[in-house]
Design a protein around this motif. Structure first.
Motif, short mmCIF file in Angstrom:
data_model
loop_
_atom_site.label_atom_id
_atom_site.label_comp_id
_atom_site.label_asym_id
_atom_site.label_seq_id
_atom_site.Cartn_x
_atom_site.Cartn_y
_atom_site.Cartn_z
N MET A 32 48.62 45.48 25.20
CA MET A 32 48.38 45.43 23.76
C MET A 32 49.67 45.70 22.98
O MET A 32 49.97 45.00 22.01
N ALA A 33 50.44 46.67 23.41
CA ALA A 33 51.71 46.96 22.74
C ALA A 33 52.67 45.78 22.85
O ALA A 33 53.31 45.40 21.87
N ARG A 34 52.74 45.18 24.04
CA ARG A 34 53.62 44.02 24.22
C ARG A 34 53.13 42.83 23.40
O ARG A 34 53.92 42.06 22.86
N THR A 35 51.81 42.67 23.31
CA THR A 35 51.24 41.58 22.53
C THR A 35 51.60 41.73 21.06
O THR A 35 52.01 40.77 20.41
N LEU A 36 51.46 42.94 20.57
CA LEU A 36 51.84 43.18 19.16
C LEU A 36 53.31 42.86 18.93
O LEU A 36 53.67 42.25 17.93
N ARG A 37 54.15 43.27 19.87
CA ARG A 37 55.59 43.02 19.75
C ARG A 37 55.89 41.52 19.77
O ARG A 37 56.64 41.02 18.94
N VAL A 38 55.28 40.81 20.68
CA VAL A 38 55.59 39.39 20.86
C VAL A 38 54.97 38.52 19.77
O VAL A 38 55.63 37.62 19.24
N ILE A 40 53.32 39.56 16.77
CA ILE A 40 53.31 40.00 15.37
C ILE A 40 54.70 40.40 14.90
O ILE A 40 55.20 39.89 13.89
N ILE A 41 55.36 41.28 15.62
CA ILE A 41 56.65 41.79 15.18
C ILE A 41 57.75 40.75 15.36
O ILE A 41 58.60 40.58 14.50
N LEU A 45 59.81 34.63 19.30
CA LEU A 45 60.12 34.64 20.73
C LEU A 45 59.53 33.40 21.40
O LEU A 45 58.49 32.89 20.97
N PRO A 46 60.16 32.92 22.46
CA PRO A 46 59.66 31.71 23.12
C PRO A 46 58.31 31.97 23.79
O PRO A 46 57.91 33.12 24.02
N ASP A 47 57.62 30.88 24.12
CA ASP A 47 56.32 30.98 24.78
C ASP A 47 56.40 31.72 26.10
O ASP A 47 55.43 32.35 26.53
N SER A 48 57.55 31.67 26.76
CA SER A 48 57.69 32.37 28.04
C SER A 48 57.52 33.88 27.87
O SER A 48 57.01 34.55 28.76
N ALA A 49 57.91 34.42 26.72
CA ALA A 49 57.72 35.84 26.46
C ALA A 49 56.23 36.15 26.33
O ALA A 49 55.75 37.17 26.82
N LYS A 50 55.50 35.25 25.69
CA LYS A 50 54.06 35.43 25.55
C LYS A 50 53.38 35.32 26.92
O LYS A 50 52.47 36.08 27.24
#
Length: 129
Positions: A32-38, A40-41, A45-50
């Motif tokens: 959840m924290a990584r999702t918010l970062r990728v 929302i914040i 970032l590229p799709d690979s980060a998601k």
């Protein structure tokens, strides 16, 4: 003596099951924290980060599945009725299939990332490191 063995085995099974729950809880909070970062914040970032967020969660879920299966095996060791063995077989089959497909997806993503990294090293401009 047999009752003591059953009591200890059940206690260990509960502990192993608790470990599975803990792994899922921690992995979910991290995801959840990584999702918010990728999303929302830093939405640029590229799709690979998601994809990385999803695959990291998948790795942790695979670990939790192994813990859950271990707990089921322990419980079957102390109550081996045919019904319990059938439930274990069904549970093991489902978890093994889930784990197999998670692992396949993780390996496919790793190969894709390795191929992208290799392609990036071959397309650099001359004289650049």
């Amino acid at each position: 003596m047999e009752e003591l063995f059953k009591t200890w085995t059940e206690a260990v099974a509960v502990g192993v099951e608790a470990a599975a729950v803990l792994v899922i809880a921690v992995a979910s909070v991290e995801a959840m924290a990584r999702t918010l970062r990728v999303w929302i914040i830093r939405p640029a970032l590229p799709d690979s980060a998601k994809e990385g967020v999803r695959l990291r969660l998948a790795r942790w879920l695979a670990v939790a599945l192994e813990f859950a299966l271990a707990a089921d095996i322990l419980r079957t060791a102390i109550a081996p009725s045919w019904e319990d063995i059938g439930k274990l077989a069904a549970s093991a089959a489902l978890r093994t299939l889930l784990n197999y497909f998670l692992q396949r997806e993780i390996e496919t993503a790793a190969r894709h990332d390795a191929g992208a990294a290799e392609a990036g090293t071959h397309h650099r401009a001359p004289g650049k490191a």
